[in-house]
Design a protein around this motif. Sequence first.
Motif, PDB file in Angstrom:
ATOM      1  N   SER A  20       7.423 -21.651  23.204  1.00  0.00           N
ATOM      2  CA  SER A  20       7.543 -20.351  23.847  1.00  0.00           C
ATOM      3  C   SER A  20       6.195 -19.652  23.874  1.00  0.00           C
ATOM      4  O   SER A  20       5.270 -20.025  23.149  1.00  0.00           O
ATOM      5  N   CYS A  21       6.124 -18.643  24.722  1.00  0.00           N
ATOM      6  CA  CYS A  21       4.888 -17.884  24.870  1.00  0.00           C
ATOM      7  C   CYS A  21       5.257 -16.421  25.047  1.00  0.00           C
ATOM      8  O   CYS A  21       5.926 -16.067  26.021  1.00  0.00           O
ATOM      9  N   ALA A  22       4.821 -15.611  24.116  1.00  0.00           N
ATOM     10  CA  ALA A  22       5.089 -14.181  24.166  1.00  0.00           C
ATOM     11  C   ALA A  22       3.861 -13.451  24.685  1.00  0.00           C
ATOM     12  O   ALA A  22       2.747 -13.653  24.181  1.00  0.00           O
ATOM     13  N   ARG A  71      11.729 -18.221  32.270  1.00  0.00           N
ATOM     14  CA  ARG A  71      11.133 -16.952  31.849  1.00  0.00           C
ATOM     15  C   ARG A  71      12.236 -15.998  31.417  1.00  0.00           C
ATOM     16  O   ARG A  71      13.351 -16.048  31.931  1.00  0.00           O
ATOM     17  N   LYS A  75      12.252 -10.069  27.529  1.00  0.00           N
ATOM     18  CA  LYS A  75      11.537 -10.330  26.284  1.00  0.00           C
ATOM     19  C   LYS A  75      10.052 -10.584  26.513  1.00  0.00           C
ATOM     20  O   LYS A  75       9.314 -10.860  25.565  1.00  0.00           O
ATOM     21  N   ASN A  76       9.643 -10.515  27.787  1.00  0.00           N
ATOM     22  CA  ASN A  76       8.231 -10.752  28.137  1.00  0.00           C
ATOM     23  C   ASN A  76       7.745 -12.108  27.621  1.00  0.00           C
ATOM     24  O   ASN A  76       6.654 -12.228  27.038  1.00  0.00           O
ATOM     25  N   THR A  77       8.581 -13.105  27.871  1.00  0.00           N
ATOM     26  CA  THR A  77       8.357 -14.425  27.283  1.00  0.00           C
ATOM     27  C   THR A  77       8.628 -15.518  28.305  1.00  0.00           C
ATOM     28  O   THR A  77       9.474 -15.352  29.186  1.00  0.00           O
TER      29      THR A  77
END
Length: 122
Positions: A20-22, A71, A75-77
């Motif tokens: 994942s990427c926040a 996406r 969660k802006n992720t």
Amino acid sequence: VQLQASGGGLVELGGSLTVSCAASGFAVSRFAMGWFRQVPGKEREFVAGIDTDAITTKYADAVKGRFTISRDNAKNTILLQMNSVNPEDAAVYLCTASPTLYSVRVGNIYYWGQGTQVTVSS
């Protein structure tokens, strides 16, 4: 502005892993997002991209049918689900933000995130 990747680790050959990427400092909903990967001594390689509509996606031939990018704007992720991993999938995975999905595909990147290491065990 920051993109923080996480979730990497050791995965068995043929197994699954989700990275994942926040994002912070900007809204991912306004950008096409992507994943690249890099192995020491090799060029950075496009893996997957997803457009702002959360529906349109592009994949590298090497991962098509095995990886899924998604996406979560709330969660802006962004996520990358990796299935049926093989030794060639071992790399540092980096998330990116670009103005368009085409930009992602050709490497025209606004923001690069820190990577997360994925190691494949046999």
